[in-house]
Design an enzyme around this catalytic site. Structure first.
Site, PDB file in Angstrom:
ATOM      1  N   SER A 122       8.902  16.244   3.024  1.00  0.00           N
ATOM      2  CA  SER A 122       8.606  15.421   4.214  1.00  0.00           C
ATOM      3  C   SER A 122       9.561  14.423   4.541  1.00  0.00           C
ATOM      4  O   SER A 122      10.138  13.523   3.626  1.00  0.00           O
ATOM      5  CB  SER A 122       7.253  14.863   3.768  1.00  0.00           C
ATOM      6  OG  SER A 122       6.688  14.037   4.669  1.00  0.00           O
TER       7      SER A 122
ATOM      8  N   TYR B  78       1.365  11.042  -2.292  1.00  0.00           N
ATOM      9  CA  TYR B  78       2.104  12.309  -1.720  1.00  0.00           C
ATOM     10  C   TYR B  78       3.525  12.029  -1.614  1.00  0.00           C
ATOM     11  O   TYR B  78       4.318  12.989  -1.806  1.00  0.00           O
ATOM     12  CB  TYR B  78       1.645  12.150  -0.170  1.00  0.00           C
ATOM     13  CG  TYR B  78       2.182  13.423   0.609  1.00  0.00           C
ATOM     14  CD1 TYR B  78       1.958  14.816   0.596  1.00  0.00           C
ATOM     15  CD2 TYR B  78       3.201  13.073   1.728  1.00  0.00           C
ATOM     16  CE1 TYR B  78       2.300  15.862   1.478  1.00  0.00           C
ATOM     17  CE2 TYR B  78       3.428  14.104   2.439  1.00  0.00           C
ATOM     18  CZ  TYR B  78       3.292  15.101   2.438  1.00  0.00           C
ATOM     19  OH  TYR B  78       3.738  16.388   3.249  1.00  0.00           O
TER      20      TYR B  78
END
Ligand code: NAP
Length: 275
Positions: free
Chosen positions: A133, A146
């Site tokens: 990400s 995350y």
């Protein structure tokens, strides 16, 4: 790389994984689109056929090792499956959230990869593509779980790239920015951290920044085209973007220099006197 053999994608039921599976089929790979519930991919073989490609659906839950089956002839593994969790301050985040997210995003990915490497080697080499990400490149509050899971995958990918290059297996990390999927839509909610008075100003600022992203989203099909371009490009760097925002963040970041640091490290090792 030359298009041949099988490409396996995890989390291909929807979002980026589904689009990547279709794009790989359109480019000529024999695609195994894996997902927790195969019924979710019932339309995929027909869609791939309409693009002139071949695709079959297989059950694979990265949290359940018994479901992981790596086909002979695999040339490309796309580790796409991923989850997120409540956007809480670290002090309020239950340990269970850490365990659940790491189970899928890190341990599941590592197990699929571990099992795929011998098959990739036997097939004459190929590509392992990990989806992390672009949030890794910014210190986003309330995303610690995350981001930490994706940072673990980034570190795994760096080591793997050095480890597998001599075996003809290229490791790639894709860092998406905002891609128009269910995961992005889910992140439009008010961050759970807003419930904590001490953290509310930062949580509201995060919410405003996230809302602004709505004007910058990229379609999954476009992201998939760029991901497959990188898979096919033997000269692609370790870390690549698949959308304009991810590209802007990556080009302005230190992460882009990971390759040269890795090369320097290996050169340093090679120059060391034997013990
Ligand atoms: N969209 C973005 O803006 C964005 C940005 C940065 C990074 N990413 C990353 O890109 C990847 C794909 O995200 P997305 O946006 O396409 O998300 P998504 O729409 O939520 O899709 C996630 C996919 O992962 C699958 N999955 C979840 N847990 C799994 C498990 N245990 N085993 C196998 N599959 C599992 C889901 O399957 P089910 O259908 O069974 O739930 C689904 O197919 C993720 O790794 C995500 O972190 C996305």
């Amino acid at each position: 790389m030359i298009v041949s053999g099988i490409a396996l994608v995890t989390g291909a039921s929807r979002g980026i994984g589904r689009a990547v599976a279709l794009e790989l089929a359109a480019r000529g790979f024999e695609v195994v689109a894996t997902m927790r519930e195969p019924a979710a991919g019932a339309d995929l073989p027909g869609r791939a056929a309409a693009l002139g490609g071949r695709l079959r659906v297989a059950a694979l839950d990265v949290d359940r090792p018994a479901t992981i089956a790596i086909p002979d002839g695999i040339r490309v593994l796309v580790n796409n499956a991923g989850i997120e969790c409540a956007n809480l301050p670290v002090e309020a985040q239950p340990a269970e959230d850490w365990r659940r997210v790491f189970e899928t995003n890190v341990f599941g990915l590592a197990e699929v990869t571990r099992r795929a490497v011998p098959a990739l080697r036997a097939a004459g080499g190929g590509v392992v593509c990990n989806v992390t990400s672009s949030s890794l490149l910014a210190p986003v509050p309330f995303y610690a779980v995350y981001r930490a899971s994706k940072a673990a995958v980034a570190a795994l990918g760096e080591s793997l790239r050095a480890e597998l290059a001599p075996l003809g297996i290229r490791v790639l990390e894709v860092l998406p920015g905002p891609i128009d999927t269910d995961m992005l839509a889910g992140s439009a909610r008010t961050p759970e951290a807003c419930a904590f008075p001490e953290y509310r100003p930062a949580a509201e600022a995060l919410h405003a920044a996230r809302t602004a992203l709505d004007d910058m989203v990229t379609a999954p099909a476009e992201a998939a085209r760029r991901i497959v371009d990188a898979i096919l490009d033997d000269d692609a760097p370790l870390r690549v973007a698949c959308d304009p925002m991810g590209e802007a963040m990556l080009s302005g970041s230190d992460a882009a220099g990971a390759e040269s640091r890795l090369a320097a490290f290996i050169a340093g090792l090679a120059g060391r006197p034997a013990r």
